[in-house]
Design an enzyme around this catalytic site. Structure first.
Site, PDB file in Angstrom:
ATOM      1  NE  ARG A  47      53.756   8.959  11.410  1.00  0.00           N
ATOM      2  CZ  ARG A  47      54.497   7.658  11.140  1.00  0.00           C
ATOM      3  NH1 ARG A  47      54.968   6.290  10.770  1.00  0.00           N
ATOM      4  NH2 ARG A  47      54.187   8.063   9.531  1.00  0.00           N
ATOM      5  CE1 TYR A  99      44.992   6.116  36.536  1.00  0.00           C
ATOM      6  CE2 TYR A  99      46.171   5.327  34.790  1.00  0.00           C
ATOM      7  CZ  TYR A  99      45.278   5.907  35.141  1.00  0.00           C
ATOM      8  OH  TYR A  99      44.489   7.228  34.391  1.00  0.00           O
ATOM      9  CG  ASP A 173      52.289   2.850  36.586  1.00  0.00           C
ATOM     10  OD1 ASP A 173      53.195   3.709  36.444  1.00  0.00           O
ATOM     11  OD2 ASP A 173      51.839   2.441  36.199  1.00  0.00           O
ATOM     12  CE  LYS A 198      49.154  12.000  36.842  1.00  0.00           C
ATOM     13  NZ  LYS A 198      49.269  10.835  35.864  1.00  0.00           N
TER      14      LYS A 198
HETATM   15  C1  PLP Z   1      49.865   5.596  38.371  1.00  0.00           C
HETATM   16  C2  PLP Z   1      49.660   5.393  37.297  1.00  0.00           C
HETATM   17  N1  PLP Z   1      49.969   5.360  36.042  1.00  0.00           N
HETATM   18  C3  PLP Z   1      49.543   5.832  35.025  1.00  0.00           C
HETATM   19  C4  PLP Z   1      48.757   6.975  34.768  1.00  0.00           C
HETATM   20  C5  PLP Z   1      48.354   6.845  33.044  1.00  0.00           C
HETATM   21  O1  PLP Z   1      49.102   8.376  33.130  1.00  0.00           O
HETATM   22  P1  PLP Z   1      48.745   9.109  31.427  1.00  0.00           P
HETATM   23  O2  PLP Z   1      47.173  10.388  32.066  1.00  0.00           O
HETATM   24  O3  PLP Z   1      49.658  10.426  31.036  1.00  0.00           O
HETATM   25  O4  PLP Z   1      48.019   8.851  30.293  1.00  0.00           O
HETATM   26  C6  PLP Z   1      48.654   7.893  35.698  1.00  0.00           C
HETATM   27  C7  PLP Z   1      47.185   8.658  35.802  1.00  0.00           C
HETATM   28  O5  PLP Z   1      46.555   8.933  36.441  1.00  0.00           O
HETATM   29  C8  PLP Z   1      48.586   6.986  36.568  1.00  0.00           C
HETATM   30  O6  PLP Z   1      48.291   7.118  38.484  1.00  0.00           O
END
Ligand code: PLP
Length: 375
Positions: A47, A99, A173, A198
């Site tokens: 962990r 998001y 992000d 992604k």
């Molecule tokens: C721009 C963006 N940030 C963060 C996330 C969240 O990521 P996760 O689904 O891996 O938790 C997403 C998910 O679609 C996203 O599109």
């Protein structure tokens, strides 16, 4: 070293026990102490740290030009760890089209925490400046944004935040752009967040998140603590898969970008389409800013059909190659009616479809969209 080379080599080490070139997956949860009680190999319990996780963290820090990285069990786990590092009364500035999951984290998970949040159009630098307060501690940027593909000027946000005092930590992000197309830390942003689910993983088969920092800062250290003692860690196999995906990241992302540009041009000329949101198009309102801070424009785009929600749903339903599914960044092209997934309070137009443009041939993708639009 160039990014293609870093993507292949960073964080990869020949296995000292066997000479294996491909790293083994270290499933062991616990590691041996030496006779003196120390951990001479640097690992004690999975962990806290694990060889596959550390290798991925080294790689991500190298790709972003950061000092350190932390890998989490998902992109939203990173957001949770960062928001958890704030104190009651702290103020966050975030994009008005952030998001939607981040809004849920701030509003629903940390609703009791007593945080203040201003959701602002970060493409309007004056509004951003006006939103900063003495209590502002976290500035969250997402560029390109999801799903409207808005572009935020990263150097401008970094400079204004720095000018507002030493207590503000800026976070970008960078999920849509990846470190191949955009390097927020070089623009003066303090930390980068990725949903590695992604493009970094790249094959729609592993969920993960990462936080990379340019400097020592308290929110990074609090996120590390929150991860260690909260346990939002990725499994060794997840780290291994993500690290393997990164080997081909620069080549994949450029192919996604080339394909998306062609699809965006096709859609822009189509009679059944009202608007296309893609920063690579000269018609995009922040095309020049995108061209300054990105080396290409990525594989994500959205478009609004001429018509209603029902028209958009029918277009998605007629697609044969584009899969109707959420997420992005894999080899398959995906199409999604975003407003449906975001729920009743969404700001996303009802006639909007978001596409993750995959690695198929663009002739086939365009033919599929054409027949779906014509109906
Ligand atoms: C721009 C963006 N940030 C963060 C996330 C969240 O990521 P996760 O689904 O891996 O938790 C997403 C998910 O679609 C996203 O599109």
């Amino acid at each position: 070293m160039k990014i293609e080379t870093r993507a292949v080599h960073a964080g990869r080490h020949i296995d000292p026990a066997t000479g294996a070139v491909t790293p083994p997956i270290h499933l062991s949860t616990t590691f041996e102490r030496a006779a003196d009680g120390e951990y001479p190999r640097g690992y004690s319990y999975s962990r806290e740290d694990n060889p596959n996780r550390r290798a991925l963290e080294e790689c991500l820090a190298a790709l972003e030009g950061g000092r350190q990285a932390l890998c989490f069990s998902s992109g939203l786990a990173v957001a949770n760890a960062l928001v958890q590092g704030l104190e009651p009364g702290d103020h966050i500035v975030a994009p008005d089209d952030v998001y939607w999951g981040l809004r849920k984290v701030i509003g629903e998970v940390f609703g009791k925490w007593g945080l203040e949040t201003s959701y602002v159009d970060l493409t309007d630098i004056d509004s951003f400046h006006a939103a900063l307060r003495p209590a502002t501690r976290l500035v969250w940027v997402e560029t390109p944004s999801n799903p409207l593909m808005k572009i935020t000027d990263l150097p401008a946000i970094a400079a204004l935040s720095r000018g507002a005092g030493p207590n503000i930590v800026t976070v970008c992000d960078g999920t849509f752009a990846t470190p191949v197309l955009q390097r927020p830390l070089d623009c003066g942003i303090d930390m980068v967040v990725h949903s590695t689910t992604k493009y970094l993983g790249g094959h729609s088969d592993v969920v993960g998140g990462a936080l990379i920092t340019r400097n020592d800062n308290y929110l990074f250290e609090r996120a590390r603590k929150s991860q260690r003692y909260g346990g939002s860690v990725p499994s060794p196999f997840d780290c291994w898969l993500t690290r393997r995906g990164i080997d081909t990241l620069p080549w994949r992302v450029r192919a996604h970008s080339d394909n998306a540009m062609r699809v965006a041009q096709f859609l822009e000329a189509h009679q059944a389409v009202e608007a296309v949101h893609y920063p690579g198009l000269p018609s995009h309102p922040a095309h020049k800013t995108a061209a300054r801070q990105m080396s290409a424009f990525g594989g994500m785009l959205s478009f609004q059909v001429r018509g209603t929600r029902d028209t958009a749903m029918k277009v998605a339903a007629r697609c044969q190659l584009f899969l109707r599914a959420t997420s992005l960044g894999g080899a398959h092209s995906l199409i999604e009616h975003r407003a449906s997934i975001e729920g009743p309070n969404t700001r996303t137009p009802q006639n909007l479809l978001r596409c993750s443009i995959g690695l198929e041939h663009t002739d086939d993708l365009i033919a599929d969209l054409d027949q779906a639009l014509v109906g």
